[in-house]
Design a protein around this motif. Structure first.
Motif, PDB file in Angstrom:
ATOM      1  N   SER A 557       0.766  -6.532  14.310  1.00 18.56           N
ATOM      2  CA  SER A 557      -0.048  -5.379  13.925  1.00 18.56           C
ATOM      3  C   SER A 557      -0.870  -5.759  12.707  1.00 18.56           C
ATOM      4  O   SER A 557      -0.474  -6.621  11.903  1.00 18.56           O
ATOM      5  N   GLU A 558      -1.983  -5.088  12.541  1.00 15.86           N
ATOM      6  CA  GLU A 558      -2.865  -5.384  11.414  1.00 15.86           C
ATOM      7  C   GLU A 558      -2.302  -4.803  10.122  1.00 15.86           C
ATOM      8  O   GLU A 558      -1.808  -3.674  10.087  1.00 15.86           O
ATOM      9  N   ILE A 559      -2.338  -5.609   9.061  1.00 17.04           N
ATOM     10  CA  ILE A 559      -2.105  -5.086   7.717  1.00 17.04           C
ATOM     11  C   ILE A 559      -3.484  -4.766   7.151  1.00 17.04           C
ATOM     12  O   ILE A 559      -4.264  -5.661   6.828  1.00 17.04           O
ATOM     13  N   ARG A 560      -3.775  -3.487   7.070  1.00 17.09           N
ATOM     14  CA  ARG A 560      -5.075  -3.088   6.546  1.00 17.09           C
ATOM     15  C   ARG A 560      -5.182  -3.433   5.074  1.00 17.09           C
ATOM     16  O   ARG A 560      -6.216  -3.894   4.591  1.00 17.09           O
ATOM     17  N   CYS A 561      -4.112  -3.226   4.341  1.00 15.35           N
ATOM     18  CA  CYS A 561      -4.043  -3.638   2.937  1.00 15.35           C
ATOM     19  C   CYS A 561      -2.618  -3.405   2.456  1.00 15.35           C
ATOM     20  O   CYS A 561      -1.876  -2.596   3.022  1.00 15.35           O
ATOM     21  N   ALA A 562      -2.253  -4.125   1.414  1.00 13.94           N
ATOM     22  CA  ALA A 562      -0.978  -3.908   0.736  1.00 13.94           C
ATOM     23  C   ALA A 562      -1.242  -4.056  -0.758  1.00 13.94           C
ATOM     24  O   ALA A 562      -1.856  -5.044  -1.190  1.00 13.94           O
ATOM     25  N   VAL A 563      -0.806  -3.071  -1.537  1.00 12.10           N
ATOM     26  CA  VAL A 563      -1.059  -3.060  -2.984  1.00 12.10           C
ATOM     27  C   VAL A 563       0.226  -2.702  -3.700  1.00 12.10           C
ATOM     28  O   VAL A 563       0.860  -1.680  -3.382  1.00 12.10           O
ATOM     29  N   ALA A 564       0.638  -3.560  -4.634  1.00 13.82           N
ATOM     30  CA  ALA A 564       1.776  -3.273  -5.506  1.00 13.82           C
ATOM     31  C   ALA A 564       1.298  -3.439  -6.945  1.00 13.82           C
ATOM     32  O   ALA A 564       0.955  -4.547  -7.361  1.00 13.82           O
ATOM     33  N   ASP A 565       1.241  -2.336  -7.679  1.00 15.95           N
ATOM     34  CA  ASP A 565       0.729  -2.331  -9.046  1.00 15.95           C
ATOM     35  C   ASP A 565       1.815  -1.773  -9.957  1.00 15.95           C
ATOM     36  O   ASP A 565       2.253  -0.628  -9.786  1.00 15.95           O
ATOM     37  N   PHE A 566       2.273  -2.583 -10.926  1.00 19.56           N
ATOM     38  CA  PHE A 566       3.379  -2.197 -11.794  1.00 19.56           C
ATOM     39  C   PHE A 566       2.922  -2.144 -13.245  1.00 19.56           C
ATOM     40  O   PHE A 566       2.134  -2.992 -13.694  1.00 19.56           O
ATOM     41  N   THR A 567       3.436  -1.188 -13.976  1.00 19.72           N
ATOM     42  CA  THR A 567       3.280  -1.114 -15.424  1.00 19.72           C
ATOM     43  C   THR A 567       4.574  -1.607 -16.057  1.00 19.72           C
ATOM     44  O   THR A 567       5.660  -1.152 -15.693  1.00 19.72           O
ATOM     45  N   VAL A 568       4.458  -2.536 -17.007  1.00 23.75           N
ATOM     46  CA  VAL A 568       5.632  -3.156 -17.620  1.00 23.75           C
ATOM     47  C   VAL A 568       5.805  -2.631 -19.037  1.00 23.75           C
ATOM     48  O   VAL A 568       4.861  -2.643 -19.842  1.00 23.75           O
ATOM     49  N   ARG A 569       7.008  -2.161 -19.346  1.00 27.54           N
ATOM     50  CA  ARG A 569       7.362  -1.705 -20.684  1.00 27.54           C
ATOM     51  C   ARG A 569       8.742  -2.256 -21.016  1.00 27.54           C
ATOM     52  O   ARG A 569       9.712  -1.979 -20.323  1.00 27.54           O
ATOM     53  N   ARG A 570       8.774  -3.069 -22.085  1.00 27.98           N
ATOM     54  CA  ARG A 570      10.024  -3.660 -22.553  1.00 27.98           C
ATOM     55  C   ARG A 570      10.800  -4.334 -21.415  1.00 27.98           C
ATOM     56  O   ARG A 570      12.001  -4.180 -21.271  1.00 27.98           O
ATOM     57  N   GLY A 571      10.097  -5.058 -20.613  1.00 25.24           N
ATOM     58  CA  GLY A 571      10.717  -5.861 -19.579  1.00 25.24           C
ATOM     59  C   GLY A 571      11.038  -5.151 -18.292  1.00 25.24           C
ATOM     60  O   GLY A 571      11.573  -5.772 -17.374  1.00 25.24           O
TER      61      GLY A 571
END
Length: 680
Positions: A557-571
């Motif tokens: 199947s097509e992966i139209r998009c995959a996005v993982a965006d994380f904010t890091v605070r004190r590890g």
């Protein structure tokens, strides 16, 4: 017989115009001196004043000869010692006889009982004691401005050298004029040292050494200069041996051969070379071989900061030109990787500068993990060294030694043309570093993969007690199939990943930095393909997902998009955006990744875009260590869904019991363009 000079017209001209007038002028000056000069007249006809002056001169000469005959050089021992003590601010004594022979083309002197005390901060130890010293000097060379010693014989010298943690050196007589250009010893044609001893206490490196020193002429194996020392460094055994050729007919234009071996703290250095201009110890060339368990140990032996490494063996040409050392065209192995290059070490003021250009034809990436702070497990069998991988932690835990970085500056460039087969599929490596005043800048940090690359920069401020790091790394085009292993011979996912990590924070190691860092981490897959069975299972679509999986369906199947965006605070990285958009399912995730504990706790909710008969309304969970996370489903949600179905079946109709498992498929495509833009 004819005279050719008289017959030569040129000779007649010279005679008449030059020689005849010169002769006449000389006769006139002679006649004037005879007639008018009182000194000449007094010598020809001495009177009473002249006789007294002449007698006085002869009397002074006689007294001088008598003084020399009766003079005892021992009378000058006290004045010489007092002058030297005042000059060098330490006690200097001549306690034995002093004999001097000045009337020779090679004046000589013999000193017995010489003592040179220590400076005021080391009075308990004399710097030098000599039972007997005999030396001669070549007068002609001395008048020409050179010092050449035909002979030097030293009996029972005792040398004690002390270096304190703050850099004070007991053997430097004039600290204001001290330099690092190497000792320059006068040319010695004949050297004999009998029963010499040397003691060294280097407090900064916790090094002690006691050595015997001898030198004699001859043709047997014992002839020449010998220094044999034993001691300790940082609590481990230390050994030093130096061998030089016999001192026979030594000349300034003839190199003096030597061999030295230094072993300690798990390292061995062997130098085989020659002093270019005897005995200027600031000029020499040698073949240097070094080997040991870890290059970082070389700091204690050489004062040069090097990274941690697996066991190593290197050899090259070492040259010294006063404060400049070069180690050129060296080659060898570090771990199972080859290493070659050039190294330059110089000193300006109180700081050392090191510049290195290093290369590997074939790199084992496990060897590089130690350089970056990892703790690889290394095994050795004979001359073979095998590096089997990193330690228990995913992120390197070895602390950065900030004190060593503060004492030197320099640059480093390392390039690996090829990399041995590895799990990350790294093909080439390019690293650069610049160290200035305790601040280490890493640029570039570049890893080329089979497809894609990782590039970035980092700045480590080691001038603080705890280093503070700022890092920015970008991942471009990394293949997903290199991250997720294939199943049944076919890839689970395909496509290229883009990513970026911008972090900053304190920490003495890579692991500590990550555990205390703040910033952002993002990973983007603009497009790709996924096995259709796994795409269905993202939404817990039981009928479609398990059916495809059990039937061995390898459709995608097509992966139209995959996005993982994380904010890091004190590890701790918290998901701000977590979307996987495939053709049949839109999955959204939440959760955290703990960089310090190296664990993850993620929850993925899938929504189908097409109607499905049996769908478990339960999120997928990904929990556990980063190196081996466990994938599962939330049991409570599944139990609730099963309970509702059972109740409906009992109260209404068995067909109605299927309603809780029916998904109408109302999910819509994600706005991939907006998600990708926000993550970058």
């Amino acid at each position: 017989m004819p005279n050719p000079l008289k017959d030569n017209p040129n000779w007649l001209v010279v005679r008449d115009r030059a020689l005849v007038p010169a002769g006449a002028w000389a006769r006139q000056r002679r006649d004037w001196v005879v007639a008018n000069d009182p000194v000449y007249g007094g010598l020809r006809r001495p009177g009473r004043p002249e006789a007294i002056a002449l007698g006085g001169t002869f009397l002074l000469l006689a007294l001088f000869v008598l003084f020399l005959a009766l003079f005892q050089w021992n009378w000058l021992r006290g004045p010489i010692g007092d002058w030297a003590s005042a000059r060098y601010d330490r006690e200097i004594e001549l306690n034995g006889d002093l004999d001097v022979n000045l009337f020779s083309m090679t004046p000589s002197a013999q000193v017995r009982g010489l003592r040179v005390g220590g400076p005021d901060w080391a009075l308990e130890e004399d710097t030098l004691k000599v039972a007997d010293l005999q030396a001669s000097i070549r007068l002609g060379a001395l008048l020409a401005g050179r010092i050449e010693m035909p002979s030097l014989i030293i009996t029972k010298p005792e040398v004690v050298l002390i270096a304190t943690e703050d850099g004070r050196l007991s053997w430097v007589l004039d600290p204001d004029k001290a330099d690092d250009q190497g000792m320059k010893i006068p040319l010695i044609n004949h050297l004999v040292i009998r029963d010499g001893t040397l003691s060294l206490d280097e407090q900064k490196r916790d090094m002690t050494l006691k050595a015997t020193v001898s030198a004699r002429e001859g043709t047997d194996g014992e002839a020449g200069f010998h220094l044999d020392g034993r001691g300790t460094m940082n609590g481990t055994p230390l050994r030093l041996e130096v061998r030089g050729g016999p001192f026979i007919n030594i000349r300034r234009d003839r190199p003096y051969a030597f061999k030295a071996e230094l072993s300690g703290v798990g390292s061995t250095l062997i130098a085989d070379g020659s002093i270019t201009r005897p005995f200027d110890l600031g000029q020499f060339t040698a073949t240097l071989s070094l080997q040991g368990r870890d290059m970082a140990d070389l700091y204690l032996l050489t004062g040069i900061t090097t990274p941690n490494t697996p066991p190593y063996r290197l050899s090259g040409t070492l040259r010294r030109d006063d404060t400049l050392f070069t180690f050129n065209d060296f080659s060898g192995r570090v771990g199972t990787s080859d290493l070659s290059g050039d190294l330059t070490v110089d000193k300006a003021g109180d700081r050392r500068r090191v510049d290195a250009d290093l290369r590997s034809s074939l790199l084992d990436i496990d060897d590089l993990s130690a350089v970056l702070g990892g703790t690889p497990r290394v095994t050795a069998s004979g001359d073979t060294v095998t590096t089997s991988g990193a330690g228990a932690k995913l992120l390197p835990t070895a602390p950065l030694n900030v004190e060593r970085l503060r004492v030197m500056d320099g640059t480093l460039r390392y390039r690996a043309a090829r990399v041995k087969r590895n799990e990350l599929d790294i093909r080439q490596v390019d690293l650069g570093a610049d160290l200035k005043d305790g601040v280490l800048s890493l640029d570039p940090v570049s890893f080329d993969f089979n497809r894609g690359s990782l590039n970035g920069t980092a700045r480590i401020n080691a001038s603080r007690d705890t280093p503070y790091t700022t890092a920015d790394f970008r991942l471009r085009g990394y293949p997903l199939e290199s991250i997720i292993p294939a199943r049944d011979g076919a890839p689970v996912v395909t496509g290229s990943a883009l990513g970026r990590a911008r972090l900053e924070g304190p920490g003495a190691s890579v692991h500590d930095f990550a555990a205390n860092s703040s910033g952002t981490i993002s990973l983007v897959v603009p497009q790709g393909r996924m096995r259709a069975a796994f795409a269905e299972l993202l939404g817990i679509n039981v009928t479609a997902g398990l059916g495809k999986l059990l039937s061995g369906d390898t459709g995608t199947s097509e992966i139209r998009c995959a996005v993982a965006d994380f904010t890091v605070r004190r590890g701790v990285a918290t998901a701000r955006t977590f979307v996987i958009d495939t053709t049949p399912v839109l999955a959204k995730g939440t959760g955290t990744i703990n960089l310090g504990a190296e664990t993850m706790n993620l929850r993925i909710d899938g929504e189908t875009k097409q109607p499905r008969l049996i769908r478990l309304w339960s999120p997928i969970t990904v929990v556990g260590p980063l190196t081996a996370p466990k994938v599962g489903i939330e049991g409570g949600a599944v139990a609730g869904q099963l309970g509702i179905g059972a109740a409906l079946g009992a109260l209404i109709n068995p067909l109605v019991a299927l309603l809780p498992f029916v998904d109408p498929g109302l999910a819509e495509d994600a706005n991939c363009g907006a998600l990708i833009s926000s993550a970058r």
